[in-house]
Design a protein around this motif. Structure first.
Motif, PDB file in Angstrom:
ATOM      1  N   LYS A 137       0.844  -1.195   0.000  1.00 27.40           N
ATOM      2  CA  LYS A 137       0.000   0.000   0.000  1.00 27.40           C
ATOM      3  C   LYS A 137       0.878   1.243   0.000  1.00 27.40           C
ATOM      4  O   LYS A 137       1.964   1.259   0.593  1.00 27.40           O
ATOM      5  CB  LYS A 137      -0.901   0.003   1.222  1.00 27.40           C
ATOM      6  CG  LYS A 137      -1.925  -1.100   1.203  1.00 27.40           C
ATOM      7  CD  LYS A 137      -2.800  -1.048   2.424  1.00 27.40           C
ATOM      8  CE  LYS A 137      -3.806  -2.189   2.391  1.00 27.40           C
ATOM      9  NZ  LYS A 137      -4.592  -2.245   3.612  1.00 27.40           N
ATOM     10  N   LYS A 138       0.382   2.289  -0.647  1.00 20.59           N
ATOM     11  CA  LYS A 138       1.120   3.542  -0.764  1.00 20.59           C
ATOM     12  C   LYS A 138       1.523   4.087   0.605  1.00 20.59           C
ATOM     13  O   LYS A 138       2.637   4.563   0.791  1.00 20.59           O
ATOM     14  CB  LYS A 138       0.260   4.551  -1.527  1.00 20.59           C
ATOM     15  CG  LYS A 138       0.917   5.888  -1.739  1.00 20.59           C
ATOM     16  CD  LYS A 138       0.190   6.773  -2.731  1.00 20.59           C
ATOM     17  CE  LYS A 138      -1.232   7.032  -2.389  1.00 20.59           C
ATOM     18  NZ  LYS A 138      -1.863   8.037  -3.266  1.00 20.59           N
ATOM     19  N   GLU A 165       5.290   8.539  -8.299  1.00 22.45           N
ATOM     20  CA  GLU A 165       3.941   8.100  -8.650  1.00 22.45           C
ATOM     21  C   GLU A 165       3.834   6.620  -8.323  1.00 22.45           C
ATOM     22  O   GLU A 165       4.780   5.863  -8.562  1.00 22.45           O
ATOM     23  CB  GLU A 165       3.666   8.280 -10.142  1.00 22.45           C
ATOM     24  CG  GLU A 165       3.547   9.703 -10.610  1.00 22.45           C
ATOM     25  CD  GLU A 165       3.219   9.727 -12.098  1.00 22.45           C
ATOM     26  OE1 GLU A 165       2.016   9.628 -12.432  1.00 22.45           O
ATOM     27  OE2 GLU A 165       4.154   9.795 -12.892  1.00 22.45           O
ATOM     28  N   TYR A 166       2.671   6.213  -7.820  1.00 23.69           N
ATOM     29  CA  TYR A 166       2.457   4.807  -7.478  1.00 23.69           C
ATOM     30  C   TYR A 166       1.100   4.384  -8.008  1.00 23.69           C
ATOM     31  O   TYR A 166       0.064   4.805  -7.512  1.00 23.69           O
ATOM     32  CB  TYR A 166       2.536   4.621  -5.961  1.00 23.69           C
ATOM     33  CG  TYR A 166       2.525   3.190  -5.525  1.00 23.69           C
ATOM     34  CD1 TYR A 166       3.483   2.299  -5.957  1.00 23.69           C
ATOM     35  CD2 TYR A 166       1.543   2.723  -4.658  1.00 23.69           C
ATOM     36  CE1 TYR A 166       3.486   0.981  -5.544  1.00 23.69           C
ATOM     37  CE2 TYR A 166       1.535   1.407  -4.235  1.00 23.69           C
ATOM     38  CZ  TYR A 166       2.507   0.543  -4.686  1.00 23.69           C
ATOM     39  OH  TYR A 166       2.504  -0.761  -4.275  1.00 23.69           O
ATOM     40  N   ILE A 167       1.133   3.570  -9.060  1.00 21.55           N
ATOM     41  CA  ILE A 167      -0.108   3.149  -9.719  1.00 21.55           C
ATOM     42  C   ILE A 167      -0.040   1.646  -9.963  1.00 21.55           C
ATOM     43  O   ILE A 167       0.910   1.153 -10.583  1.00 21.55           O
ATOM     44  CB  ILE A 167      -0.303   3.895 -11.058  1.00 21.55           C
ATOM     45  CG1 ILE A 167      -0.355   5.402 -10.818  1.00 21.55           C
ATOM     46  CG2 ILE A 167      -1.566   3.414 -11.754  1.00 21.55           C
ATOM     47  CD1 ILE A 167      -0.314   6.237 -12.079  1.00 21.55           C
ATOM     48  N   ILE A 178      10.110   6.987   1.041  1.00 21.37           N
ATOM     49  CA  ILE A 178      11.152   7.324   0.076  1.00 21.37           C
ATOM     50  C   ILE A 178      11.931   8.506   0.629  1.00 21.37           C
ATOM     51  O   ILE A 178      11.342   9.522   1.004  1.00 21.37           O
ATOM     52  CB  ILE A 178      10.546   7.706  -1.297  1.00 21.37           C
ATOM     53  CG1 ILE A 178       9.659   6.588  -1.814  1.00 21.37           C
ATOM     54  CG2 ILE A 178      11.645   8.071  -2.283  1.00 21.37           C
ATOM     55  CD1 ILE A 178       8.773   7.010  -2.967  1.00 21.37           C
ATOM     56  N   GLU A 179      13.248   8.369   0.673  1.00 21.48           N
ATOM     57  CA  GLU A 179      14.120   9.453   1.120  1.00 21.48           C
ATOM     58  C   GLU A 179      15.228   9.625   0.093  1.00 21.48           C
ATOM     59  O   GLU A 179      15.715   8.644  -0.465  1.00 21.48           O
ATOM     60  CB  GLU A 179      14.758   9.124   2.476  1.00 21.48           C
ATOM     61  CG  GLU A 179      13.762   8.919   3.598  1.00 21.48           C
ATOM     62  CD  GLU A 179      14.431   8.436   4.883  1.00 21.48           C
ATOM     63  OE1 GLU A 179      15.663   8.548   4.994  1.00 21.48           O
ATOM     64  OE2 GLU A 179      13.706   7.924   5.746  1.00 21.48           O
ATOM     65  N   LEU A 219      14.603   3.455  -0.157  1.00 17.75           N
ATOM     66  CA  LEU A 219      13.216   3.027  -0.324  1.00 17.75           C
ATOM     67  C   LEU A 219      12.961   1.944   0.714  1.00 17.75           C
ATOM     68  O   LEU A 219      13.635   0.921   0.738  1.00 17.75           O
ATOM     69  CB  LEU A 219      12.989   2.472  -1.738  1.00 17.75           C
ATOM     70  CG  LEU A 219      11.609   1.894  -2.032  1.00 17.75           C
ATOM     71  CD1 LEU A 219      10.521   2.939  -1.857  1.00 17.75           C
ATOM     72  CD2 LEU A 219      11.571   1.314  -3.439  1.00 17.75           C
ATOM     73  N   SER A 220      12.005   2.205   1.582  1.00 18.18           N
ATOM     74  CA  SER A 220      11.674   1.219   2.612  1.00 18.18           C
ATOM     75  C   SER A 220      10.164   1.121   2.725  1.00 18.18           C
ATOM     76  O   SER A 220       9.427   1.975   2.257  1.00 18.18           O
ATOM     77  CB  SER A 220      12.295   1.611   3.962  1.00 18.18           C
ATOM     78  OG  SER A 220      11.818   2.874   4.377  1.00 18.18           O
ATOM     79  N   GLY A 221       9.734   0.050   3.362  1.00 16.79           N
ATOM     80  CA  GLY A 221       8.305  -0.149   3.527  1.00 16.79           C
ATOM     81  C   GLY A 221       7.996  -1.536   4.013  1.00 16.79           C
ATOM     82  O   GLY A 221       8.872  -2.259   4.491  1.00 16.79           O
TER      83      GLY A 221
END
Length: 140
Positions: free
Chosen positions: A59-60, A116-118, A65-66, A74-76
């Motif tokens: 999920k967004k 952008e996240y699609i 993002i740093e 990029l982490s999550g």
């Protein structure tokens, strides 16, 4: 001695465990990433950098993002929840946290970075810093 079917089952279980360990970066000896997830491509377009990453199922709001100078992080977390009272028969998609840090080939303007996240595809536009752009020198 184990019956042949039980031996094969044990070997398949070992293979799945080794695949999971390899895919999560267990054998990596670098400090710049944990595993190979998420997969990324970085390319140059019109003098600027573009990063494209596949993040299906993330999920967004679970992304971070740093960027600073020529370092991008990029982490999550990818969460998987099928609810209660579920019996798993095979698990190949796993929930996991990820944290990748990449050294970019040039410094970028961090205040102009856009993302952008699609449909599970993350595209990050990384404008090259003015100090990195070639300067045309006029001959006097």
């Amino acid at each position: 001695m184990l019956p042949l079917s039980r031996t094969l089952e044990t070997l398949l279980g070992l293979q799945e465990a080794m695949d999971l360990a390899r895919d999560t970066g267990f054998f990596e000896n670098t400090t710049t990433s944990r595993g190979v997830y998420p997969p990324m491509n970085i390319f140059e377009k019109d003098g600027d950098l573009v990063l494209v990453s596949e993040l299906a199922g993330v999920k967004k709001e679970d992304l971070n993002i740093e960027v600073k100078n020529n370092i991008l992080r990029l982490s999550g977390e990818r969460r998987i929840d099928y609810g209660e009272n579920v019996s798993y028969h095979r698990i190949e998609r796993t929930a996991s946290k990820f944290d990748r840090t990449l050294r970019l080939p040039v410094n970028v303007e961090s205040d102009q970075v856009r993302a952008e996240y699609i449909d599970g595809l993350l595209v990050i536009s990384l404008p090259r810093a003015e100090s990195e752009k070639p300067k045309r020198i006029a001959i006097q």
